[in-house]
Design an enzyme around this catalytic site. Structure first.
Site: not given
Ligand code: SAM
Ligand code: SF4
Ligand code: DTB
Length: 320
Positions: A54, A58, A61, A98, A130, A190, A262
């Site tokens: 990606c 973040c 992530c 989802c 979702c 959501c 959730r």
């Molecule tokens: N890429 C899209 C986005 O960021 O909206 C969708 C997937 S992203 C993985 C969805 C959500 O998962 C993130 O906004 C975050 O809140 C949660 N998430 C991701 N990695 C995580 C982690 N290591 N621990 C807890 N929540 C996590």
């Molecule tokens: Fe990409 Fe992970 Fe951020 Fe979603 S949460 S935008 S998958 S880096």
């Protein structure tokens, strides 16, 4: 009694978060029983359709291309494989399916057309659907709505003030814009966030405040505990105190009485008893299946056993 409010203030929310835990849980369970069947839990199954690589940074992530983690980019799953997973999830008792894409934003083209087809086919099975796939445009939201999408997941993640210490490649305002497009299209929202990233109690209150001052409130609010993944900037964050997750669930329940709260990422670190306290605090949905997107989740058998042991029933999918 328990009017739905959209004018919550930071100090009111902090007062809730600081209540003696038993008072807070009592108040949350009282609100919960006014709006929801007391012993019913929704099971939602997650599937990562497009994994890794990606463009966003973040900090929590494992799928960000900015970090070296055990998650490597994989080919996007095709419609047939996704629908097979959805059928399996339904057979195993889930009512919501989802699907996640590790994208900064949805782009036009074959992958988006495939997403629309996945939504149509998963809906046809009789599951809520979702999608979580990053930012989108108003037109894309309308097309997803027309395909029958039940909800779009797009989290605030944290407070507006703390956000840019976690993510630098997009802004909080962009998050809110996407949420507005989703709301305007008629798709359910959501939206929730994560605790355990080094935020203060005020940051937690501010995140809940942004959620609780949306009008209408999000229909579902995922509360995640950080899954600290090796290679990410937050890899060394200590685990949260499970009681803080109870406080977050309870406060979300009081602020947003009608929402599904959730209990999301982080359940593998929780005892059965801590999870039950979260349910008592008003959490009424969990992710069901041995993986979240890329990280482990409790085994299905363990979750089924837990629900059986507390006499909980599983929510059937709604038909709208
Ligand atoms: N890429 C899209 C986005 O960021 O909206 C969708 C997937 S992203 C993985 C969805 C959500 O998962 C993130 O906004 C975050 O809140 C949660 N998430 C991701 N990695 C995580 C982690 N290591 N621990 C807890 N929540 C996590
Ligand atoms: Fe990409 Fe992970 Fe951020 Fe979603 S949460 S935008 S998958 S880096
Ligand atoms: C949400 O709030 N939590 C889920 C879902 N929405 C998409 C994702 C949690 C991801 C945890 C890290 C992983 O498994 O990659």
């Amino acid at each position: 009694m328990f009017a739905i409010r959209h004018d919550w203030t930071t100090s009111e929310i902090l007062d809730l978060l600081r209540l003696p835990l038993l008072d807070l849980v009592y108040q949350a369970q009282t609100v919960h029983r006014h709006y929801h069947p007391p012993n019913q839990i929704q099971l939602a199954t997650l599937l990562s359709v497009k994994t890794g690589g990606c463009a966003e940074d973040c900090g929590y992530c494992p799928q960000s291309g900015h970090y070296e983690t055990s998650v490597h980019p994989q080919a996007v799953m095709d419609v047939e494989a996704v629908v097979a997973k959805a059928k399996q999830a339904k057979a195993l008792g889930a009512s919501r399916f989802c699907m996640g894409w590790a994208w900064r934003e949805i782009r036009e083209g074959p992958a988006f057309e495939a997403m629309l087809e996945m939504v149509r086919q998963v809906r046809a099975i009789g599951l809520e659907t979702c999608v979580t796939a990053g930012m989108l445009t108003a037109t894309q939201a309308k097309r997803l709505a027309a395909a029958g999408l039940t909800a779009y997941n797009h989290n605030l993640d944290t407070s507006p003030e703390f956000y840019n210490q976690i993510v630098t490649t997009r802004t909080y305002a962009e998050r809110l814009q996407t949420l507005d497009y989703v709301r305007q299209s008629g798709i359910r929202v959501c939206c929730g966030g994560i605790i355990g990233m080094g935020e203060t109690l005020t940051d937690r209150a501010r995140m809940l405040e942004v959620l609780a001052t949306f009008n209408p409130h999000p229909e579902s609010v995922p509360i995640n505990a950080l899954v600290a993944v090796a290679g990410t900037p937050l890899a060394d964050r200590p685990p949260i105190d499970p009681l803080d997750l109870v406080r977050m669930c309870a406060t979300a329940r009081i602020l947003m009485p009608q929402a599904k709260v959730r209990l999301s990422a982080g359940r593998t670190q929780l005892s059965r008893e801590a999870q039950v306290l979260c349910f008592l605090a008003g959490a009424n949905s969990i992710f069901y299946g041995e993986t979240l997107l890329t990280t482990p989740n409790p085994e299905r058998d363990a979750d089924r056993q837990l629900l059986a042991d507390i006499g909980a029933t599983v929510l059937e999918p709604h038909r709208s």
